[in-house]
Write a protein that holds these residues in place. Structure first.
Motif, mmCIF file in Angstrom:
data_model
loop_
_atom_site.group_PDB
_atom_site.id
_atom_site.type_symbol
_atom_site.label_atom_id
_atom_site.label_comp_id
_atom_site.label_asym_id
_atom_site.label_seq_id
_atom_site.Cartn_x
_atom_site.Cartn_y
_atom_site.Cartn_z
ATOM 1 N N VAL A 88 47.061 45.393 40.438
ATOM 2 C CA VAL A 88 45.815 46.286 40.484
ATOM 3 C C VAL A 88 44.734 45.989 41.688
ATOM 4 N N THR A 90 45.466 47.679 45.452
ATOM 5 C CA THR A 90 46.332 47.480 46.699
ATOM 6 C C THR A 90 45.615 47.082 47.780
ATOM 7 N N GLY A 91 44.694 47.615 48.115
ATOM 8 C CA GLY A 91 43.668 47.317 49.608
ATOM 9 C C GLY A 91 44.560 47.465 50.319
ATOM 10 N N ILE A 109 48.357 49.865 42.415
ATOM 11 C CA ILE A 109 47.357 50.812 42.164
ATOM 12 C C ILE A 109 46.110 50.581 42.898
ATOM 13 N N ARG A 111 42.053 52.467 43.700
ATOM 14 C CA ARG A 111 41.233 53.575 43.264
ATOM 15 C C ARG A 111 40.584 54.077 44.768
ATOM 16 N N VAL A 206 35.822 41.014 45.951
ATOM 17 C CA VAL A 206 34.999 42.490 45.550
ATOM 18 C C VAL A 206 35.343 42.854 44.308
ATOM 19 N N PRO A 207 34.231 43.805 43.587
ATOM 20 C CA PRO A 207 34.331 44.175 42.397
ATOM 21 C C PRO A 207 35.401 44.816 41.888
ATOM 22 N N PHE A 208 35.975 44.782 40.711
ATOM 23 C CA PHE A 208 36.909 45.626 39.918
ATOM 24 C C PHE A 208 35.846 46.881 39.185
HETATM 25 N N1 SAH Z 1 45.181 42.778 47.312
HETATM 26 C C1 SAH Z 1 44.366 43.419 48.197
HETATM 27 C C2 SAH Z 1 42.917 43.047 47.954
HETATM 28 C C3 SAH Z 1 42.038 44.171 48.185
HETATM 29 S S1 SAH Z 1 40.434 43.756 47.625
HETATM 30 C C4 SAH Z 1 44.969 42.975 49.719
HETATM 31 O O1 SAH Z 1 45.762 42.213 49.740
HETATM 32 O O2 SAH Z 1 44.466 43.628 50.612
HETATM 33 C C5 SAH Z 1 40.574 44.661 46.027
HETATM 34 C C6 SAH Z 1 40.837 46.148 45.931
HETATM 35 O O3 SAH Z 1 40.951 46.375 44.580
HETATM 36 C C7 SAH Z 1 40.144 46.999 46.774
HETATM 37 O O4 SAH Z 1 40.780 47.744 47.679
HETATM 38 C C8 SAH Z 1 39.386 48.152 45.811
HETATM 39 O O5 SAH Z 1 39.258 49.143 46.095
HETATM 40 C C9 SAH Z 1 40.351 47.753 44.402
HETATM 41 N N2 SAH Z 1 39.798 48.245 43.173
HETATM 42 C C10 SAH Z 1 38.751 47.897 42.834
HETATM 43 N N3 SAH Z 1 38.479 48.440 41.504
HETATM 44 C C11 SAH Z 1 39.882 48.984 41.292
HETATM 45 C C12 SAH Z 1 40.275 49.737 40.305
HETATM 46 N N4 SAH Z 1 39.653 50.054 39.072
HETATM 47 N N5 SAH Z 1 41.588 50.402 40.064
HETATM 48 C C13 SAH Z 1 42.270 50.122 41.355
HETATM 49 N N6 SAH Z 1 41.833 49.522 42.344
HETATM 50 C C14 SAH Z 1 40.551 48.773 42.540
#
Ligand code: SAH
Length: 214
Positions: A88, A90-91, A109, A111, A206-208
């Motif tokens: 959850v 992808t970033g 996945i 958002r 960063v927030p979920f």
């Molecule tokens: N795994 C990533 C980390 C990205 S930071 C990397 O290796 O780069 C966290 C990511 O979670 C952000 O891109 C943010 O948009 C996403 N995110 C936050 N809340 C989410 C949700 N409810 N569903 C899917 N993605 C979410």
């Protein structure tokens, strides 16, 4: 062609040694971090930043996780070849690439639509074959589950019930839980309705967030 030079490879080796010194022992994790060209996951590939053990902005107010954090989450997941993994958040796609190198089958996945598109293009170009989804990670992917492992890469206020349901019995879920700073939490699904959780240090994510963004 993909720009991954001896200099990049050398810096990556130093980063791996640093992560090892911080206590990561899973050779599968270390060799995956040694393989993935992290500089290509960052805007214009600042190599000095790419191979420092720190998080970095990737646009849309999001960050690529710190390599040590990626290593901790990957190690806690106890990845075995062929494991079906839901990620959850992808970033940038960096964490997904590391898990792919470890031999997992990845369903990831995101958002934010622009990150969903960008990471997909990059990972395809690098030859990483995974399945990408645009949606709300709180809901998981019920039609593709259950999963052997689930990883959440954003700071969660609680562990979503929906994700626990999409875990196989014996499966592992790794999630940073907390509002301002997060406790890395590992949950093992012991039986249909029994879970065991342990905590593995403090992190800052960063927030979920709930729901899809435009
Ligand atoms: N795994 C990533 C980390 C990205 S930071 C990397 O290796 O780069 C966290 C990511 O979670 C952000 O891109 C943010 O948009 C996403 N995110 C936050 N809340 C989410 C949700 N409810 N569903 C899917 N993605 C979410």
């Amino acid at each position: 062609m993909i720009n991954d030079t001896y200099r990049h490879k050398g810096l990556r080796k130093i980063l791996v040694d640093e992560i090892k010194k911080h206590g990561i022992v899973d050779e599968n994790v270390l060799s995956a971090i040694n393989k993935v060209p992290r500089h290509l996951f960052m805007e214009s590939g600042f190599i000095e930043f790419a191979y420092k053990d720190s998080a970095f902005p990737i646009g849309s107010g999001q960050t690529i996780s710190q390599p040590y954090t990626v290593a901790v989450q990957s190690e806690l997941l106890e990845i075995k070849k062929g494991d079906k993994v839901l990620e959850v958040g992808t970033g940038s796609g960096y964490q997904a690439a590391v898990l792919f190198e470890m031999g997992a089958k990845i369903f990831t996945i995101e958002r934010q639509h622009n990150l969903f598109l960008k990471s997909q293009i990059l990972l395809k170009k690098l030859g990483y074959k995974l399945q990408f989804f645009f949606g709300d990670g709180y809901k998981g992917l019920p039609t593709y589950g259950p999963f052997d492992k689930i990883i959440i890469t954003a700071g969660a206020p609680f562990i979503p019930e929906e994700l626990k349901l999409q875990l196989k019995i014996g499966g592992i879920l790794v999630i940073p839980v907390g509002e301002n700073s997060q406790k890395m939490t590992k949950l093992v699904k012991v039986s249909e309705n029994e879970y065991k959780t342990t905590e593995h240090g403090d992190f800052s994510f960063v927030p979920f967030l709930k729901g899809k963004s435009k």
